[in-house]
Each structure stands twice: as structure tokens, then as C-alpha cells.
Design an enzyme around this catalytic site. Structure first.
Site, mmCIF file in Angstrom:
data_model
loop_
_atom_site.group_PDB
_atom_site.id
_atom_site.type_symbol
_atom_site.label_atom_id
_atom_site.label_comp_id
_atom_site.label_asym_id
_atom_site.label_seq_id
_atom_site.Cartn_x
_atom_site.Cartn_y
_atom_site.Cartn_z
ATOM 1 N N LEU A 14 -3.947 -4.388 -2.059
ATOM 2 C CA LEU A 14 -3.199 -5.323 -1.224
ATOM 3 C C LEU A 14 -3.726 -5.332 0.198
ATOM 4 C CD1 LEU A 14 -0.811 -7.146 -0.428
ATOM 5 C CD2 LEU A 14 0.618 -5.101 -0.323
ATOM 6 N N TYR B 67 -7.577 -6.815 0.341
ATOM 7 C CA TYR B 67 -7.547 -8.196 -0.159
ATOM 8 C C TYR B 67 -6.861 -9.116 0.848
ATOM 9 C CZ TYR B 67 -5.808 -12.189 -2.854
ATOM 10 O OH TYR B 67 -5.480 -13.458 -3.272
ATOM 11 N N HIS B 68 -5.768 -8.647 1.406
ATOM 12 C CA HIS B 68 -5.017 -9.437 2.386
ATOM 13 C C HIS B 68 -5.855 -9.685 3.635
ATOM 14 C CE1 HIS B 68 -1.982 -9.889 5.689
ATOM 15 N NE2 HIS B 68 -1.502 -10.746 4.837
ATOM 16 N N HIS B 69 -6.522 -8.653 4.123
ATOM 17 C CA HIS B 69 -7.345 -8.789 5.331
ATOM 18 C C HIS B 69 -8.459 -9.829 5.137
ATOM 19 C CE1 HIS B 69 -5.983 -6.179 8.476
ATOM 20 N NE2 HIS B 69 -5.907 -5.121 7.690
#
Length: 272
Positions: A144, A147-149
């Protein structure tokens, strides 16, 4: 879109740097250079996973003071960004309504907000530095997290160049949630005892942000068909996939971290 004289009438005080900011030049630069976000992402992935291999046989680092300073700087930046973009968003909502707050492009070139819109998209590159502390301190790196960054960086640079509808909501929500999140990180890094409900509040706010992001994206698609909500179907598709994946990942994180653990603790206490 707001007409030029409409943006001039916004009753909000501007700082001199906000007034002098050249949004046209910023948009043109992003149109020519947005693809560099892929270079940043590739370099980020290389350093993150290469860094984990490098640190594997080495002792973890403390980095408490640098982490406090890093988190505090991002917290202050996010707080100011949330206040400035939020004040402009409230003005649009109060004078023009919800639909225009989504479909209007003045967030990218209007007074007060234009500087903070550009600062937002640029900040997604240095924010990649968050992961360096996780790697060097040998903490668990969640899918998370990285991937989010990466996806926020790619989507925000990709979208800013086209001044797509919905951007004002996406940026304002992110500023507000990051103001809470980085304040929490700074307090924890400084050794302060932060009540557990505050962490639950932050994750709940992130889930609400993703749900609202999906809602805004759906409304952009609906109104795009009517010709007065400037975006593109490919952008709407990427936004929908991004926010849906975030919603699922943050909801799973909430369940695993708070609900499942709470259930396990309760079950253990009953068997003792």
C-alpha cells in the site's frame, strides 16, 4: 470555466508569492515534462528495493531527529495547503455550487489556489522520501505504501497538465488528510504518546477520501458527457481505477490493523 473577471473577484487575501505565481508557465512546463514522473518512479523503485537488500545484513538506523524534522515540515506544508485550497474550495461551493466546484478549472489558475495546486503536484516527488526512513530503519514496507506513492505521483503530474475536472477536490482532500497524517508521524517520531483513536481517525479519513474521490470521478464522467466538465475518458478511467484500488487497500489495512486485532485481543482476554 470561470471568466477572468470572476477569479479577480474572489474575496480572499493573497500572499505576494501567490499573486506573482506564473501558473501558465507552470502548466506549460508540466505539459512538456510530466513524463519525467516515470523516471522518478523507476528511480524510486530501484532505490527502495535496492536499499532493502543493502540494509539486510546491516543494523537498522534510528534517524529519530531527521524523521521528526521531515514529518514536521510536511505537516506544516500540508496544513497551510489545506487551509489555502480549502478556503478557495469553500468560496466556489458558496458562490457557485457543488457541480461547479468539481467541473470548474479555476482551481488551477485562480487566485490563492493556483500556487498550491502546482505545489501539490510537485510535492509528490519529494514525498517519495518517506520510504527512505522505512528502509533505513528496517521497518515493514507495505505494498500500500509504495504503490500509493508511485500512482499519486504519476496521476497528479499526468492530470495537472490538462487541468482536468475534479482536481480541486482531489488536492484539497489530500492536503487535509496529509495535515493529520504527518502531524501524527511527527508526534510519534518525537516520542509523544498519541492516543490510538487518532490513528483510527486518520485511516478512516483516508478511506473517506478515497470514497469521495470515486464519487467525484463518477460525477466528472457523468457531466463530461454533457460537455461542460473538462476532462477525458482515459483520465476518468485511470482516476476510477486508482481510487477504487486505494479504497480497497485502505479498507483492508483498517480491517487488519484495527478490527481484526481488536477481535483477536478480545478473544484472548476471554480465554484467560
Amino acid at each position: 470555466m470561470l471568466r477572468p473577471n470572476d477569479t479577480d473577484s474572489v474575496p480572499l487575501s493573497e500572499f505576494s508569492f501567490e499573486r506573482r505565481f506564473d501558473e501558465r508557465g507552470a502548466i506549460e512546463w508540466m505539459q512538456a515534462n510530466w513524463s519525467k514522473s516515470f523516471v522518478f518512479s523507476a528511480l524510486y523503485m530501484t532505490l527502495v528495493f535496492g536499499g532493502q537488500l543493502y540494509m539486510k545484513p546491516r543494523p537498522k538506523m534510528s534517524l529519530r531527529r531527521p524523521l521528526v524534522l521531515w514529518s514536521l515540515c510536511l505537516a506544516l506544508f500540508s496544513i497551510v495547503g489545506a487551509v489555502r485550497t480549502g478556503s478557495y474550495m469553500l468560496h466556489i461551493l458558496g458562490t457557485s455550487g457543488f457541480r461547479r466546484s468539481i467541473c470548474d478549472q479555476s482551481f488551477y489558475n485562480g487566485p490563492v489556489s493556483k500556487f498550491w495546486a502546482y505545489a501539490f503536484v510537485l510535492s509528490k516527488a519529494p514525498e517519495l522520501g518517506d520510504t527512505a526512513f522505512i528502509v533505513l530503519r528496517k521497518q515493514k514496507l507495505l505494498f500500500l505504501h509504495w504503490y500509493h506513492h508511485i500512482t499519486v505521483l504519476l496521476y497528479s503530474w499526468y492530470s495537472y497538465k490538462d487541468m482536468v475536472a475534479g482536481g480541486g477536490w482531489f488536492m484539497t482532500m489530500n492536503y487535509a488528510v496529509h495535515a493529520l497524517m504527518y502531524s501524527y508521524y511527527a508526534a510519534r517520531a518525537a516520542g509523544l504518546r498519541v492516543p490510538r483513536p487518532f490513528a483510527v481517525l486518520i485511516t478512516s479519513a483516508q478511506i473517506a477520501q478515497m470514497a469521495m474521490g470515486l464519487t467525484v470521478t463518477g460525477l466528472v464522467y457523468r457531466w463530461l458527457q454533457q460537455g461542460d466538465c473538462p476532462s477525458r475518458e482515459d483520465n476518468v478511467t485511470w482516476a476510477a481505477l486508482m481510487y477504487l484500488s486505494y479504497l480497497l487497500l485502505f479498507s483492508n489495512f483498517f480491517y487488519q490493523t484495527y478490527l481484526r486485532r481488536c477481535y483477536a485481543d478480545t478473544k484472548t482476554s476471554k480465554t484467560e
